[in-house]
Enzyme design. Structure first.
Site: not given
Ligand code: PNS
Length: 161
Positions: A19, A96, A133
């Site tokens: 991030h 990604r 995350s």
């Protein structure tokens, strides 16, 4: 002169190095960047929203990125309403993999249809391409070391838990 504002939304539960890479690069591309913590009902939360906001604020301050970066949370409805409120016309997302493209594409189309807000995708630094995350939450829940994936403020918070 036009003041261009971009919004980077997400759960940020917790903020990762991936991030921060996107935040740093967006801050170099837009005049003002808003990092907005949004509750995602599809995900079971590890941290309350106010803590995600303060960890983002600390991590961004510690990194010392140049540019105007504002951290906020939004729970008042559509994300595009936040964009309209602050005068932002662009959402920024990190991509990604093809899985991210499949997840983000419908949201990007809906947000453009709802309010004319465009979504810009940034490719990650390859060093962070595997970081998420949810991976951090899983490693943390099982007592592993999350420090390679998160900023120091988050690693400290998880170690304290
Ligand atoms: O980090 P996440 O969980 O992948 O972020 C997803 C998020 C919060 C960006 C997404 O769920 C979202 O945009 N929520 C806001 C609600 C909304 O406006 N929905 C309609 C258009 S997609």
């Amino acid at each position: 002169m036009v003041h261009r504002i971009a919004v980077i939304p997400g759960s940020f539960d917790p903020v990762t190095l991936g991030h921060l890479d996107v935040i740093e690069r967006a801050a170099g591309l837009w005049d003002e960047v808003h990092v907005v913590v949004v509750h995602n009902p599809a995900k079971e939360a590890m941290l309350p929203i106010n803590e995600r906001v303060s960890l983002l604020e600390r991590s961004i301050a510690d990194a010392g990125y140049p540019g105007t970066i504002i951290v906020a949370s939004w729970s008042m409805g559509l994300l595009v309403d936040y964009c309209t409120d602050v005068g932002a016309h662009v959402l920024v997302k990190g991509i990604r993999s093809q899985v991210d493209v499949a997840y983000e594409t419908p949201m990007a189309i809906v947000n453009r249809k709802l309010a004319g807000v465009e979504t810009v995708f940034l490719l990650p630094d390859p060093a962070h391409g595997h970081v998420s995350s949810s991976l951090v939450r899983q490693v943390a829940a099982l007592g592993g070391d999350v420090s390679p994936y998160v900023p120091p403020a988050v690693a400290e918070r998880i170690q304290r838990a």
